[in-house]
Design an enzyme around this catalytic site. Structure first.
Site, PDB file in Angstrom:
ATOM      1  CG  PHE A 122       6.678   8.610  -6.952  1.00 28.79           C
ATOM      2  CD1 PHE A 122       7.457   9.792  -6.291  1.00 28.79           C
ATOM      3  CD2 PHE A 122       5.654   7.801  -7.652  1.00 28.79           C
ATOM      4  CE1 PHE A 122       6.340  10.580  -5.631  1.00 28.79           C
ATOM      5  CE2 PHE A 122       4.490   9.410  -7.672  1.00 28.79           C
ATOM      6  CZ  PHE A 122       5.161  10.031  -6.962  1.00 28.79           C
ATOM      7  CG  ASP A 123      14.913   6.476  -7.063  1.00 30.54           C
ATOM      8  OD1 ASP A 123      15.132   5.124  -7.654  1.00 30.54           O
ATOM      9  OD2 ASP A 123      15.854   6.584  -6.730  1.00 30.54           O
ATOM     10  N   GLY A 124      13.161   4.999  -6.418  1.00 36.22           N
ATOM     11  CA  GLY A 124      12.384   4.303  -4.657  1.00 36.22           C
ATOM     12  C   GLY A 124      13.292   5.096  -3.310  1.00 36.22           C
ATOM     13  CG  PHE A 134       8.983  13.442  -8.307  1.00 33.81           C
ATOM     14  CD1 PHE A 134      10.134  14.340  -7.518  1.00 33.81           C
ATOM     15  CD2 PHE A 134       8.578  13.072  -7.884  1.00 33.81           C
ATOM     16  CE1 PHE A 134       9.126  15.428  -7.467  1.00 33.81           C
ATOM     17  CE2 PHE A 134       7.014  13.911  -7.627  1.00 33.81           C
ATOM     18  CZ  PHE A 134       7.360  15.088  -7.454  1.00 33.81           C
TER      19      PHE A 134
END
Length: 360
Positions: free
Chosen positions: A211-213, A328
């Protein structure tokens, strides 16, 4: 999936009473269906109730490679497309961008059923497509060929499937159609547009999700400051607000779902052999803006297995090392960089980055 709480002290029934009644009716329907199917002997695991499941809805173009078929539809129209699909219904479709992710979800399910045979808290994959029912046989043949367990189909015959996503209590929706994904995000459903990568080397024993943040797990509040006021103001803002948790983003719920399942493995002393691993891959710098991210996750009671703070460096090379089934991100720049190096990436069209990408 929490129900609305009903109030007290009023003679008139609260609006939530109707929802409670509908919920009770749904429970009765499920009980009646379960009573019927309990008398049917089968070796196959039955789909869990949507209330208990982590429902992942996947479009046919995300699950399978339908590039040629889509071309026929766009160039020759619906009738020719349906005719082609029917004439080729015994020709097995090749895997699409979400295929190996779905395979990994099913591996997790198999492990969960070994440890918790009667438990329904597992993934339920639903094929959610605006395809016509006439195409269904080819999809079923392909699903059975690969040994996938996809029992629920929703084929909407050209209509948008978004309303059905809500009815199915969808936790995550993956599609190759960016307009449908945008519609789902606006309806409050965690969604992403899938992009194919030319790689099929994935872990068979561990689901890996990266995941991106900002604007993915977290809201885009900090990204807004970065885009509008620059990097120094962003660092200053993050340090000032280090102890104030970030608001949640569209994929926070799915990370939470993965965490719940991980804990089921930990409870059986399977931490070292857990079939789920999560990664935070963020362009943030650790020293300048990392503490707020980690403290936010802690305040939510969420663990992430690995956190990689790249301080603006490209994400692609790190993702090659991780080999996630899905990555993502909210920015197409990172999606394209990951894709070029062979990572299956999913674009989350949420937050201020969309405004900037459309204007450039």
């Amino acid at each position: 999936r929490a129900r609305a709480m009903s109030g007290s002290g009023s003679e008139e029934p609260e609006p939530s009473q109707a929802a409670e009644d509908r919920q009770q009716e749904a429970e009765q329907d499920w009980a009646a269906a379960k009573a019927f199917y309990d008398n049917v002997v089968t070796q196959r695991a039955r789909p869990p109730k949507p209330q208990n499941a982590i429902t992942v809805a996947v479009s046919s173009r995300a699950l399978f490679d339908l590039v040629e078929e889509q071309k026929i539809y766009e160039e020759h129209g619906l009738e020719k497309y349906v005719e082609y699909q029917q004439n080729n219904e015994n020709v097995i479709l090749k895997p699409g961008p979400a295929f190996y992710f779905v395979k990994a979800l099913e591996h997790v399910n198999a492990r969960l059923l070994e440890l918790y045979p009667g438990d329904e808290e597992r993934f339920d994959i639903v094929l959610m497509t605006n395809n016509h029912a006439q195409v269904g046989v080819r999809l079923i043949n392909s699903i059975n060929h690969y040994g996938l367990t996809i029992e629920r189909f929703c084929m909407t015959g050209g209509e948008s499937p978004i309303g059905y996503l809500t009815a199915y209590l969808t936790n995550l929706y993956l599609s190759a159609d960016s307009d449908k994904v945008q519609e789902a995000i606006e309806a409050g459903i965690a969604s992403a547009t899938m992009f194919t990568a030319n790689k099929d080397v994935y872990s068979d024993t561990q689901l890996r999700v990266a995941f991106d943040g900002d604007a993915v797990i977290f809201s885009d509040e900090s990204e807004q400051i970065f885009k509008e006021q620059g990097l120094d103001r962003f660092f200053e803002h993050e340090q000032l607000n280090e102890n104030k948790p970030l608001a949640q983003g569209p994929l926070k719920g799915f990370l939470e779902d993965l965490g719940k399942l991980q804990k089921k493995f930990y409870a059986r002393n399977e931490r070292l052999n857990c079939p789920i691993r999560t990664y935070l891959v963020t362009a943030r710098s650790a020293a300048s803006s990392g503490a707020r991210v980690l403290k936010t996750l802690r305040s939510w009671g969420l663990e992430i297995d690995e956190a990689l703070f790249l301080a603006g460096a490209p994400k692609g090379p790190v993702l090659v090392k991780i080999r996630p089934h899905i990555f993502f991100d909210d920015q197409m720049y990172h999606i394209e960089g990951a894709q070029k190096l062979g990572t299956t990436a999913a674009h989350v069209p949420y937050g201020i980055a969309q405004k900037y990408s459309k204007s450039t």
